[in-house]
Design an enzyme around this catalytic site. Structure first.
Site, PDB file in Angstrom:
ATOM      1  N   LYS A  14       0.864  -1.193   0.000  1.00 37.14           N
ATOM      2  CA  LYS A  14       0.000   0.000   0.000  1.00 37.14           C
ATOM      3  C   LYS A  14       0.896   1.236   0.000  1.00 37.14           C
ATOM      4  O   LYS A  14       2.047   1.177   0.438  1.00 37.14           O
ATOM      5  CB  LYS A  14      -0.926   0.046   1.215  1.00 37.14           C
ATOM      6  CG  LYS A  14      -0.238   0.074   2.605  1.00 37.14           C
ATOM      7  CD  LYS A  14       0.269   1.410   3.100  1.00 37.14           C
ATOM      8  CE  LYS A  14       0.926   1.345   4.469  1.00 37.14           C
ATOM      9  NZ  LYS A  14       1.627   2.539   4.897  1.00 37.14           N
ATOM     10  N   PRO A  41      10.371  -4.135   0.596  1.00 41.91           N
ATOM     11  CA  PRO A  41      11.395  -3.785   1.583  1.00 41.91           C
ATOM     12  C   PRO A  41      10.786  -3.582   2.965  1.00 41.91           C
ATOM     13  O   PRO A  41       9.666  -3.078   3.101  1.00 41.91           O
ATOM     14  CB  PRO A  41      11.962  -2.469   1.041  1.00 41.91           C
ATOM     15  CG  PRO A  41      10.928  -1.918   0.116  1.00 41.91           C
ATOM     16  CD  PRO A  41      10.184  -3.089  -0.431  1.00 41.91           C
ATOM     17  N   ILE A  66       5.418   0.695   3.266  1.00 37.20           N
ATOM     18  CA  ILE A  66       4.493   0.186   2.257  1.00 37.20           C
ATOM     19  C   ILE A  66       3.733  -1.055   2.752  1.00 37.20           C
ATOM     20  O   ILE A  66       3.098  -1.751   1.974  1.00 37.20           O
ATOM     21  CB  ILE A  66       5.187  -0.060   0.895  1.00 37.20           C
ATOM     22  CG1 ILE A  66       6.444  -0.905   1.069  1.00 37.20           C
ATOM     23  CG2 ILE A  66       5.517   1.254   0.232  1.00 37.20           C
ATOM     24  CD1 ILE A  66       7.128  -1.203  -0.244  1.00 37.20           C
ATOM     25  N   GLY A 104       4.448  -4.035   4.163  1.00 40.37           N
ATOM     26  CA  GLY A 104       4.781  -5.426   3.849  1.00 40.37           C
ATOM     27  C   GLY A 104       4.402  -6.423   4.936  1.00 40.37           C
ATOM     28  O   GLY A 104       3.723  -7.423   4.659  1.00 40.37           O
ATOM     29  N   GLY A 105       4.813  -6.167   6.153  1.00 40.63           N
ATOM     30  CA  GLY A 105       4.532  -7.096   7.250  1.00 40.63           C
ATOM     31  C   GLY A 105       3.033  -7.228   7.485  1.00 40.63           C
ATOM     32  O   GLY A 105       2.510  -8.329   7.670  1.00 40.63           O
ATOM     33  N   ASP A 132      -1.841  -1.418  10.033  1.00 43.69           N
ATOM     34  CA  ASP A 132      -2.180  -1.482   8.608  1.00 43.69           C
ATOM     35  C   ASP A 132      -2.855  -2.787   8.199  1.00 43.69           C
ATOM     36  O   ASP A 132      -3.210  -2.952   7.035  1.00 43.69           O
ATOM     37  CB  ASP A 132      -0.917  -1.302   7.760  1.00 43.69           C
ATOM     38  CG  ASP A 132      -0.385   0.123   7.795  1.00 43.69           C
ATOM     39  OD1 ASP A 132      -1.184   1.039   8.034  1.00 43.69           O
ATOM     40  OD2 ASP A 132       0.824   0.306   7.576  1.00 43.69           O
TER      41      ASP A 132
HETATM   42  C1  LIG Z   1       2.095   4.978   9.459  1.00 42.41           C
HETATM   43  C2  LIG Z   1       1.269   3.878   8.871  1.00 42.41           C
HETATM   44  O1  LIG Z   1       2.051   3.064   7.979  1.00 42.41           O
HETATM   45  C3  LIG Z   1       0.141   4.492   8.036  1.00 42.41           C
HETATM   46  O2  LIG Z   1      -0.412   3.583   7.148  1.00 42.41           O
HETATM   47  C4  LIG Z   1       0.716   2.968   9.934  1.00 42.41           C
HETATM   48  O3  LIG Z   1      -0.132   3.680  10.810  1.00 42.41           O
HETATM   49  C5  LIG Z   1       1.791   2.224  10.700  1.00 42.41           C
HETATM   50  O4  LIG Z   1       1.350   0.940  10.877  1.00 42.41           O
HETATM   51  P1  LIG Z   1       2.280  -0.252  11.378  1.00 42.41           P
HETATM   52  O5  LIG Z   1       3.626  -0.201  10.741  1.00 42.41           O
HETATM   53  O6  LIG Z   1       1.438  -1.493  11.228  1.00 42.41           O
HETATM   54  O7  LIG Z   1       2.494   0.158  12.865  1.00 42.41           O
HETATM   55  P2  LIG Z   1       2.386  -0.726  14.164  1.00 42.41           P
HETATM   56  O8  LIG Z   1       3.295  -1.896  14.054  1.00 42.41           O
HETATM   57  O9  LIG Z   1       0.962  -0.913  14.518  1.00 42.41           O
HETATM   58  O10 LIG Z   1       3.023   0.339  15.216  1.00 42.41           O
HETATM   59  C6  LIG Z   1       4.399   0.582  15.377  1.00 42.41           C
HETATM   60  C7  LIG Z   1       4.572   1.708  16.403  1.00 42.41           C
HETATM   61  O11 LIG Z   1       4.217   2.968  15.804  1.00 42.41           O
HETATM   62  C8  LIG Z   1       3.478   3.785  16.689  1.00 42.41           C
HETATM   63  N1  LIG Z   1       2.167   4.100  16.086  1.00 42.41           N
HETATM   64  C9  LIG Z   1       1.683   3.349  15.046  1.00 42.41           C
HETATM   65  C10 LIG Z   1       0.478   3.662  14.457  1.00 42.41           C
HETATM   66  C11 LIG Z   1      -0.240   4.767  14.950  1.00 42.41           C
HETATM   67  N2  LIG Z   1      -1.424   5.112  14.431  1.00 42.41           N
HETATM   68  N3  LIG Z   1       0.247   5.489  15.986  1.00 42.41           N
HETATM   69  C12 LIG Z   1       1.447   5.176  16.544  1.00 42.41           C
HETATM   70  O12 LIG Z   1       1.881   5.853  17.461  1.00 42.41           O
HETATM   71  C13 LIG Z   1       3.391   3.028  17.991  1.00 42.41           C
HETATM   72  O13 LIG Z   1       4.460   3.498  18.799  1.00 42.41           O
HETATM   73  C14 LIG Z   1       3.664   1.591  17.609  1.00 42.41           C
HETATM   74  O14 LIG Z   1       4.296   0.887  18.635  1.00 42.41           O
HETATM   75  N1  LIG Z   2       6.414 -10.876   7.544  1.00 41.89           N
HETATM   76  C1  LIG Z   2       7.049  -9.761   7.863  1.00 41.89           C
HETATM   77  N2  LIG Z   2       7.445  -8.912   6.897  1.00 41.89           N
HETATM   78  C2  LIG Z   2       8.088  -7.767   7.205  1.00 41.89           C
HETATM   79  N3  LIG Z   2       8.399  -7.387   8.444  1.00 41.89           N
HETATM   80  C3  LIG Z   2       8.032  -8.173   9.448  1.00 41.89           C
HETATM   81  C4  LIG Z   2       7.351  -9.392   9.204  1.00 41.89           C
HETATM   82  N4  LIG Z   2       7.117  -9.949  10.384  1.00 41.89           N
HETATM   83  C5  LIG Z   2       7.623  -9.140  11.327  1.00 41.89           C
HETATM   84  N5  LIG Z   2       8.192  -8.058  10.779  1.00 41.89           N
HETATM   85  C6  LIG Z   2       8.815  -6.923  11.522  1.00 41.89           C
HETATM   86  O1  LIG Z   2       8.013  -5.746  11.322  1.00 41.89           O
HETATM   87  C7  LIG Z   2       8.815  -4.597  11.020  1.00 41.89           C
HETATM   88  C8  LIG Z   2       8.022  -3.653  10.093  1.00 41.89           C
HETATM   89  O2  LIG Z   2       7.912  -4.269   8.874  1.00 41.89           O
HETATM   90  P1  LIG Z   2       7.094  -3.691   7.635  1.00 41.89           P
HETATM   91  O3  LIG Z   2       7.720  -4.205   6.398  1.00 41.89           O
HETATM   92  O4  LIG Z   2       5.643  -3.961   7.812  1.00 41.89           O
HETATM   93  O5  LIG Z   2       7.376  -2.144   7.795  1.00 41.89           O
HETATM   94  P2  LIG Z   2       6.737  -0.932   7.124  1.00 41.89           P
HETATM   95  O6  LIG Z   2       6.798  -1.115   5.647  1.00 41.89           O
HETATM   96  O7  LIG Z   2       7.380   0.256   7.725  1.00 41.89           O
HETATM   97  O8  LIG Z   2       5.228  -1.024   7.542  1.00 41.89           O
HETATM   98  P3  LIG Z   2       4.116   0.100   7.602  1.00 41.89           P
HETATM   99  O9  LIG Z   2       3.855   0.604   6.257  1.00 41.89           O
HETATM  100  O10 LIG Z   2       2.994  -0.759   8.118  1.00 41.89           O
HETATM  101  O11 LIG Z   2       4.653   1.131   8.542  1.00 41.89           O
HETATM  102  C9  LIG Z   2      10.072  -5.172  10.374  1.00 41.89           C
HETATM  103  O12 LIG Z   2      11.182  -4.342  10.564  1.00 41.89           O
HETATM  104  C10 LIG Z   2      10.213  -6.544  11.055  1.00 41.89           C
HETATM  105  O13 LIG Z   2      11.015  -6.432  12.206  1.00 41.89           O
END
Ligand SMILES: C[C@](O)(CO)[C@H](O)COP(=O)(O)OP(=O)(O)OC[C@H]1O[C@@H](n2ccc(N)nc2=O)[C@H](O)[C@@H]1O
Ligand SMILES: Nc1ncnc2c1ncn2[C@@H]1O[C@H](COP(=O)(O)OP(=O)(O)OP(=O)(O)O)[C@@H](O)[C@H]1O
Length: 281
Positions: free
Chosen positions: A12, A95, A100, A102-103, A137
């Site tokens: 996304k 990445p 974007i 991924g997790g 997400d």
């Molecule tokens: C920034 C976005 O990517 C927008 O789509 C998302 O809101 C982030 O989603 P995400 O990576 O799935 O984040 P999470 O793994 O739920 O949260 C990681 C950390 O970011 C902070 N966090 C996240 C989402 C949010 N709305 N407020 C926060 O303050 C929290 O400290 C949390 O511990």
């Molecule tokens: N299947 C997975 N794929 C990617 N990361 C994972 C997975 N499982 C656990 N993780 C952990 O989650 C962290 C965040 O990964 P992700 O790729 O979702 O980040 P992001 O792209 O910044 O996500 P977002 O857009 O939700 O902020 C990684 O650094 C990793 O430690």
């Protein structure tokens, strides 16, 4: 009976991101539009009758049981009471720490794929609720439609966005979402807007100013991509993107990128490729 499924885990981008406040639990209330893309990871799920959950390929720096795929599978097992298990193989293209999703997308595909293989028949709403506890997400990937989102991203309203092609670039840095949301200089008081303001105008990502300052590589990449079209940060970074009317234009820009940037060209889609594959509409 189906015993193996190979399913997409789409990426996304956040077409804009506003931070309207901070909740008592430290999470932030957002307003954003999630645009789903036709590019992502691929997950193969194979049924096991011994109840084990086994992810075959480890991700660097992520322990087996911490992987969102394994956590999602175990959560569904517990909630549904299923005694079945699964072997999971992930082809990782997205990445990590890129903004974007991924997790989160891997987790959503696990929930929907296993719901199907194990014949749990949990509705999407319940899977989205379960998924929200794994990552902010996850719900949009479970619901499977590009959407206007509020709350922490769990209040979703499906919308139709004109489909464009996007260049997504990954500067040579990884950004932890947590670091940005915890930063004292983050703007947290954007006035809430109505959905019509998005449909009618140009909105920014409120994390961008801070991320550009903390990560000069992101700043440089935005300056480069802005030569061709309006470039923005997605989520908390580190990926950036710009939209183009057709695939050829997007591919031409992507081909000229400086060598330190990885990334991809993808089409923005209203319906998730996952839902298309599972024929859930
Ligand atoms: C920034 C976005 O990517 C927008 O789509 C998302 O809101 C982030 O989603 P995400 O990576 O799935 O984040 P999470 O793994 O739920 O949260 C990681 C950390 O970011 C902070 N966090 C996240 C989402 C949010 N709305 N407020 C926060 O303050 C929290 O400290 C949390 O511990
Ligand atoms: N299947 C997975 N794929 C990617 N990361 C994972 C997975 N499982 C656990 N993780 C952990 O989650 C962290 C965040 O990964 P992700 O790729 O979702 O980040 P992001 O792209 O910044 O996500 P977002 O857009 O939700 O902020 C990684 O650094 C990793 O430690």
């Amino acid at each position: 009976m189906t015993t193996t499924l190979t399913l997409p885990c789409p990426a996304k981008i956040n077409l804009f991101l506003r931070i309207t406040g901070r909740r008592a639990d430290g999470y932030h209330n957002l307003q954003t539009v999630f645009q789903l893309l036709d590019y992502g990871d691929t997950l193969t799920l194979t049924l096991r009758d011994d109840g084990d959950i086994r992810l075959e390929n480890a991700l660097p720096g992520v322990a087996h049981d911490d992987n969102l795929i394994v956590r999602a599978a175990k959560m569904l097992q517990e909630k549904s009471g299923s005694t079945l298990g699964a072997t999971l193989q992930l082809e990782k293209r997205l990445p990590m720490g890129g903004g974007i999703g991924g997790g989160s997308s891997d987790a959503a595909t696990t929930l929907l794929g296993l719901n199907h293989l194990w014949q749990c028949e949990l509705p999407l709403e319940q899977l989205a609720e379960l998924g929200a506890t794994l990552g902010a997400d996850v719900p949009v990937f479970v619901q499977g439609h590009s959407a206007w989102a509020e709350g922490v991203g769990e209040q979703l309203q499906a919308i139709e966005i004109p489909e464009q092609y996007y260049v997504v670039l990954r500067p040579p840095c990884e950004i932890a979402t947590r670091e940005i949301f915890l930063h004292e200089q983050l703007t947290r008081n954007d006035p809430p807007i109505k959905i019509a303001a998005f449909l009618g105008g140009h909105l920014e990502n409120s994390c961008e100013k801070l991320v550009r300052k903390l990560y000069p590589e992101v700043d440089k990449a935005l300056i480069w991509l802005n030569q061709f079209a309006s470039a923005k940060l997605t989520g908390t970074g580190s990926c950036i993107f710009a939209g183009f009317e057709n695939k050829r234009q997007a591919e031409q820009v992507f081909a000229q990128r400086p060598e330190q940037y990885s990334g991809f060209v993808a089409k923005g889609v209203n319906l998730s490729p996952l839902h298309r594959a599972l024929a859930i509409v």
